[in-house]
Design an enzyme around this catalytic site. Structure first.
Site, PDB file in Angstrom:
ATOM      1  N   GLY A 104       5.925 -74.698 -60.131  1.00  0.00           N
ATOM      2  CA  GLY A 104       4.749 -74.211 -60.841  1.00  0.00           C
ATOM      3  C   GLY A 104       3.822 -75.322 -61.285  1.00  0.00           C
ATOM      4  CB  SER A 105       1.469 -75.312 -64.159  1.00  0.00           C
ATOM      5  OG  SER A 105       1.083 -73.977 -63.928  1.00  0.00           O
ATOM      6  CB  VAL A 106       5.288 -79.623 -63.368  1.00  0.00           C
ATOM      7  CG1 VAL A 106       5.862 -79.200 -64.700  1.00  0.00           C
ATOM      8  CG2 VAL A 106       6.073 -79.014 -62.221  1.00  0.00           C
TER       9      VAL A 106
END
Lengths: 562, 374
Positions: free
Chosen positions: A269-271
């Site tokens: 995801g957003s990492v």
């Protein structure tokens, strides 16, 4: 004709002469074999007895497999010399009486069982492997003829499950099966000096304790964490939960033995926006002042890309990061193009197994062909699955000035040169530090819960829906947080990942990374930083503020509170 | 046996009175030892690989009558029949050897076995004796003007066989075939300069194998420096001989077979050393030596170059295999997968040995005008 006959006779004569030579050679060889047999069967006997006696006088048995220790020299794996009991039943004069006496020392056996073993018509039978010293003493005192002990070596792990996934374990014959025990099997089997790992047992303990508490609190099915030295790639702590006791590894189930940090690959995801931003800034397609229109969702074919914390307006580059905007990130990635994205991620090692010294290594999963829709989803960490180990090592390169180091579990000696591969410029790395700090520091950032006062934590959240059987499950999340500290000059990267956490009342039903993974990072850093020699600072001090100053370049005069 | 009168002119009667009784006796003794050791050494191996305890013993005892029949039937042939028989076996084996490379079963990284009607055949075993006879035939043939010299054909055949074996790869068998061929060439009158040259070439080829084939390099390194590498088998083997002492621990009482995966084949001699002891193993060595030297003596007395070369070639193969096997278990040589004739377990080896020694017996039978009279 006569001449030919003569010649034939001469050839025959020569053949006979040479046959004699052949016969002599064979005789010599057979004699040599005979002599060697006599040598072994008669003469070598005494030597052996002497060798045996001298060994018993010294009373020591060479421990074979080398120890494994942590960076402070704490024992992680060592050997225990034990005695195992066997019998030559043919030499036991009264099996029934002997069995009765033995059963008093070995309560796990009934006298009947032992009688059966001791009356067998065989020359060798194991009675019990790895006795305790007391049992050995008691059995010796019984003075039963026909019993004997065999010295054996048993691998023991004094800290049990704490380093199970790193150190691994050995099989019955002390051969490495998993983890460091396997990857360094040849070296360890050769004996000699202890193998020193980069792990710090104290940090390891803190990470495991905090992770397991959080897993329980959010009823997650598992989790993992990693603390890595940003300047050298040394792994200071690495935990995968659930884990197992390597002293009885055969009782562990597959899930417990699964290494979520290096073997498991996840859509994180957003990492991944960290790498999307770094790529865009480093390539110069945009700058901190630039921005993208995130006013409405992107529709491509049957997909819709939405923002979780929707601002629905034009966002600056720092805002896209802080609000974790999928729409902004996707547009940024499209601007850079799929080829650049693929090359950049490949440079960071995301498309290959890492080179960490573990046999359990997951191969990343990424799309082939790399379509436009993949470019967009990968910008926010979907459509590519990597291990948390990948994440930690690439993040270190984003904040340490731009040098990528291979993650390692072996302690680096201070004299070794630190070699790294440049992947982004120092300036870009500088911006990334500031952006990551923003996520934790700014009231609108998603990572406020990762803050650890005095340690200037920066980081990025990532919450991804898990794909199960090819479908995304909204209720099954992988929530992760990658943190760095201290942000003004990062020394360590901390990754925390929770597998399928469930929302609770205290988190208002949320199971997202900001609520689940970020607090673990905060707690780990505040306890581990002093041990790692990172002194707390006044976060409001001017020099710190200057080092982390960042303009949002927002087009909204006052940023709305939510 | 003495009930066969000398005047019996039936085929078997004549056979009995012309065949060499002493060689026959020595072979019989070896076969008996083979049966004893199959029963002693193979059950733990069979159990370890998940077979019925008596699996190898049964196989050995099933194939033994076939091997015995091969000895008798082959030894009934005349030298002319032996030539044709060997040629036929050689031709078929050559074809099968090539086939093995294409469709053979890969076992431990090498293609050496061919599955024929549920029986896995190691063709190389049959190449060795048949080629020895064919080579003798060619060496004994005199060169005629204007045609290809027989020695050249022989060289080409030898090269083909060695290449086919090296491709499997089976360096051990290639070494045996080359050695036997060189020995025959030597006897046939090869100039001593050439002998030296060929020996140098062989050393070169082996050095090449050392560098090209990792498993050969491992074996040789392990031999030169037992402390490094895989010396487990060999140290267990030496321990077995020491444990055995003069009289052995008694049949079935040994331990080494529990820890050696090849106790019934390549390391059967170590089992003999542990369970039967020094005296019996010396007897076994003596029997092998006797068969070779006795055959050499009979060959020495022959008036016919072909007979001399064929017998010497067959016995060189027999003796060399025995020496390599025993030498390996005693750490006189690098470990090399080679069967101990008639004693190791192995169907192909047993049958081929029956055929080979049958040929020796046939070629050393007393013939009117053939010399070799006692």
């Amino acid at each position: 004709m006569v001449a030919q006959d003569d010649e034939r006779q001469a050839t025959l004569e020569r053949a006979r002469t040479r046959l004699l030579i052949g016969g002599a050679v064979f005789t010599a060889c057979f004699l040599a074999v005979g002599l060697r047999l006599a040598d072994l069967g008669l003469l070598r006997q005494e030597q052996d007895v002497r060798a045996l006696q001298s060994r018993e006088v010294v009373g020591q048995i060479k421990t074979q497999r080398a120890d494994i220790v942590d960076r402070q020299g704490e024992l992680l794996a060592t050997n225990l010399v034990t005695a195992s009991l066997f019998a030559n039943p043919r030499r036991v004069p009264d099996p029934a009486a002997a069995a009765l006496k033995l059963a008093s020392v070995l309560p796990e056996f009934s006298a009947a069982e032992l009688t059966a073993k001791l009356s067998a018509d065989r020359a060798f039978v194991w009675l019990k492997r790895n006795l305790t010293p007391r049992q050995q003493f008691e059995i010796n005192r019984l003075g039963i003829p026909g019993l004997d002990f065999e010295r054996e070596e048993q691998r023991v792990y004094p800290h049990g499950a704490l380093t199970a996934h790193v150190v691994g374990f050995t099989g019955i014959d002390n051969e490495g099966l998993v983890g460091i025990e396997k990857s360094f099997d040849a070296t360890l089997a050769g004996g000699g000096e202890a193998l020193q790992l980069s792990l710090d047992l104290r940090v390891q303990y803190i990470l495991r304790k905090e992770l397991s508490e959080q897993i329980e609190r959010f009823s997650a099915i598992g989790g993992g964490g990693l603390v890595i030295d940003a300047d050298t790639g040394e792994i200071v702590a690495m935990v995968s939960l659930p884990d197992f006791d390597p002293n009885s590894a055969n009782e562990a189930d597959d899930d417990a033995r699964f290494n979520r940090i290096s073997l498991g690959v996840y859509e994180l995801g957003s990492v991944f926006k960290i790498f999307n931003h770094a790529m865009a800034l480093d390539s110069g397609i945009t700058s901190m002042k630039g921005g993208y229109d995130a006013s409405k969702p992107i529709r491509v074919a049957r997909f819709t890309i939405n923002d979780f914390h929707g601002e629905n307006r034009w966002l600056s580059v720092p805002e896209i990061f802080m609000y974790s905007s999928n729409v902004g990130s996707a547009k940024m990635a499209l601007h850079a193009g799929g080829e650049m994205q693929r090359d950049f991620l490949s440079d960071l090692g995301f498309l290959e197994r890492t080179s960490v010294e573990l046999p359990e290594q997951g191969k990343p999963i990424y799309p082939a062909p790399w379509r436009e829709i993949s470019t967009m989803t990968i910008s926010y960490g979907h459509g590519i699955a990597v291990s948390p180990m990948h994440l930690a090592s690439a993040t270190a390169a984003m904040v340490n000035g731009g040098l990528l180091h291979s993650p390692t579990l072996i302690k680096r000696s201070p004299s070794d040169p630190v070699l790294g591969k440049r992947v982004i410029s120092r300036d870009t790395s500088d911006s990334m530090r500031r952006l990551m700090r923003l996520v934790v520091e700014n009231e609108n950032g998603t990572g406020g819960n990762a803050a650890a006062p005095g340690y200037v934590v920066g980081g990025k959240t990532g919450t991804a829906e898990k794909q199960v059987d090819g479908r995304y499950k909204t209720k099954a999340l992988v929530s992760s947080f990658v943190g760095v500290f201290p942000s003004q000059a990062p020394r360590y990267v901390v990754v925390v990942m929770l597998d399928e956490p469930k929302g609770i009342k205290e988190s208002y039903g949320y199971a997202t990374a900001g609520w689940t993974a970020a607090p673990v990072v905060s707690r780990v850093i505040s306890q581990a930083a002093p041990l790692l020699g990172v002194a707390p600072v006044d976060e409001d001090a001017p020099e710190i503020q200057r080092a982390l100053a960042l303009s949002l370049y927002s087009r909204v005069r006052t940023v709305a509170a939510n | 046996m003495t009930s066969i009168p000398r005047t019996d002119t039936s085929i078997l009667g004549r056979w009995w009175w012309t065949v060499d009784h002493l060689t026959l006796g020595a072979l019989a003794a070896l076969i008996v030892f083979g049966v004893i050791l199959a029963m002693a050494a193979s059950p733990p191996v069979a159990v370890r690989i998940g077979l019925d305890e008596m699996y190898f013993v049964r196989r050995h005892l099933t194939l033994l009558p076939v091997a015995l029949a091969a000895i008798v039937v082959v030894s009934l042939m005349t030298p002319a029949q032996i030539k044709l028989f060997a040629l036929a076996v050689f031709a078929v084996s050559l074809v099968l050897l090539a086939t093995t490379l294409l469709v053979g079963n890969e076992v431990k990284g090498a293609r050496r076995w061919l599955n024929i009607a549920g029986f896995s055949l190691q063709v190389s075993e049959f190449v060795k004796p048949s080629f020895a006879v064919v080579a003798a035939w060619l060496f004994a043939k005199e060169a005629r003007k204007g045609s290809i010299p027989p020695a050249a054909i022989c060289l080409v055949l030898c090269g083909t066989v060695v290449l086919l074996l090296a491709a499997q790869p089976d360096i051990g068998q290639a070494v045996v075939v080359t050695s036997v061929w060189l020995a025959q060439f030597f006897l046939a009158g090869l100039s001593l300069w050439l002998v030296g040259g060929l020996l140098a070439l062989a050393v070169l080829a082996l050095t090449g194998a050392y560098f090209v084939l990792p498993h050969v390099a491992r074996r040789i390194n392990g031999f030169l420096d037992p402390s490094q590498g895989d010396s487990y088998q060999i140290s267990r083997s030496l321990e077995a001989f020491r444990n055995g002492g003069l009289f052995g621990r008694g049949p079935g009482e040994g331990q080494v077979k529990n820890s050696l995966p090849d106790a019934h084949a390549d390391f059967v001699f170590a089992v003999a050393g542990e369970e039967l002891g020094l005296i019996v193993t010396l007897v076994i060595v003596g029997l092998f030596g006797f068969v070779v030297l006795r055959g050499f003596t009979r060959a020495f007395l022959e008036q016919n170059l072909f007979l001399l070369l064929a017998v010497a070639g067959l016995l060189t193969q027999f003796g060399l295999q025995a020496l390599i096997n025993m030498g390996s278990t005693l750490q006189l040589l690098p470990t090399k997968g080679m069967t101990l004739p008639f004693i190791s377990y192995g169907g192909s080896s047993l049958l081929a040995m029956g055929m080979g020694t049958g040929m020796v017996l046939a070629l050393t039978r007393r013939r009117p005008g053939g010399g070799g009279h006692a």
